[in-house]
Scaffold this active site. Structure first.
Site: not given
Ligand code: ATR
Length: 271
Positions: A17-18, A64, A68, A89, A129, A131, A153, A219
């Protein structure tokens, strides 16, 4: 006698964490004495660990991944923003109440404003889609974009998020990643974790023109994979999420310390 206010960011994992660096820079700017640690907390020990931290005199906590939503469930007094995105957060105590806010969305908007990237009446595409998308959609919607399109996806996850936000001022458009886009986005925001996971990211065809802004919530010291991909596809204006990180931190800092820090920190100071 000087009094050092104690703060921490909690999450799992947390060692990269930064936030400690950013908050210490803010405190130095404003001549405040603070301590700010990064503390790893297991989700199944969330409540007892947070209770103990406040008992131990911590003044405020940043929260984080993956905590959350647990923080949202735990807090007694939620800001309008955290109620909207059901995510927290920033935690602090007022009397016996645990208060909570979510500064991620506002942090993004402030960074976009600083970079003079307009949202009002613009076509916005959000990739992902999860968090992170959930945390920023209400703030983006508040700025009255022409439309928000959500590409994911797993289409059912995007549909669930759109349903959850059906009460916002306009409906979210859903697209699969494997599509030929028939409109030109003004701003594309990547919220997927593909880059962090070192995985390929499929994106819609014709997503970018050279006028499109590409913004990556991730980032890194060098260009993120998403920014590299966007530039290879002709994008001229691209930013990673370090500015959002600094701005969301500044908003938490201001809640706790009632002082607004300057956010013009260079990436090299913290990465
Ligand atoms: P965060 O809280 O960081 O948003 P998350 O809730 O696990 O993490 O959501 C990750 C998002 O990245 C999801 O929308 C995931 O797509 P899926 O719903 O299809 O799993 C997307 N994601 C992760 N790896 C991916 C990849 N290689 N290609 C496309 N979408 C990806």
């Amino acid at each position: 006698m000087s009094f050092t206010k104690k703060f921490a960011v909690i999450g799992q994992p947390i060692e990269h964490s930064l936030s400690p660096k950013i908050h210490k820079i803010f405190a130095e700017q404003l001549g405040l004495e603070i301590s700010y640690e990064a503390i790893c907390i297991e989700p199944n020990e969330f409540e007892s660990s947070v209770r103990k931290l406040f008992e131990d005199g911590y003044y405020g906590l940043n929260v984080t991944l993956p905590l959350k939503e647990l923080a949202f469930e735990y807090a007694n007094q939620l800001s309008e923003q955290s109620n909207l995105c059901r995510s927290v957060n920033t935690l602090w105590k007022e009397g016996s109440y645990i208060c909570a806010d979510s500064t991620d969305g506002k942090g993004l908007i402030q960074d976009l404003n600083n970079k003079e990237i307009e949202i009002n009446n613009k076509e916005i595409v959000i990739l992902g889609a999860g968090g992170s998308a959930k945390a920023i959609i209400p703030s983006l919607m508040k700025e009255n974009p022409k439309r928000i399109t959500l590409g994911n996806r797993t289409i059912s996850k995007a549909e669930m998020l759109a349903t959850e936000y059906a009460h916002l001022n306009s409906a979210i458009n859903i697209i699969p990643m494997s599509i030929d886009l028939d409109f030109q986005p003004d701003l594309v925001i990547n919220t997927t974790s593909a880059g962090v996971l070192d995985q390929d990211l499929e994106i819609p065809n014709n997503l970018f023109t050279k006028e499109t802004y590409a913004y990556d919530l991730s980032y890194s010291k060098s260009e993120t994979p998403f920014i590299q991909m966007a530039k290879n596809l002709g994008v001229k204006k691209a930013h990673d999420g370090i500015g959002m990180l600094i701005n969301q931190a500044a908003l938490s800092f201001a809640i706790w310390n009632k002082l607004i820090p300057q956010t013009g920190i260079s990436k090299s100071e913290i990465l």
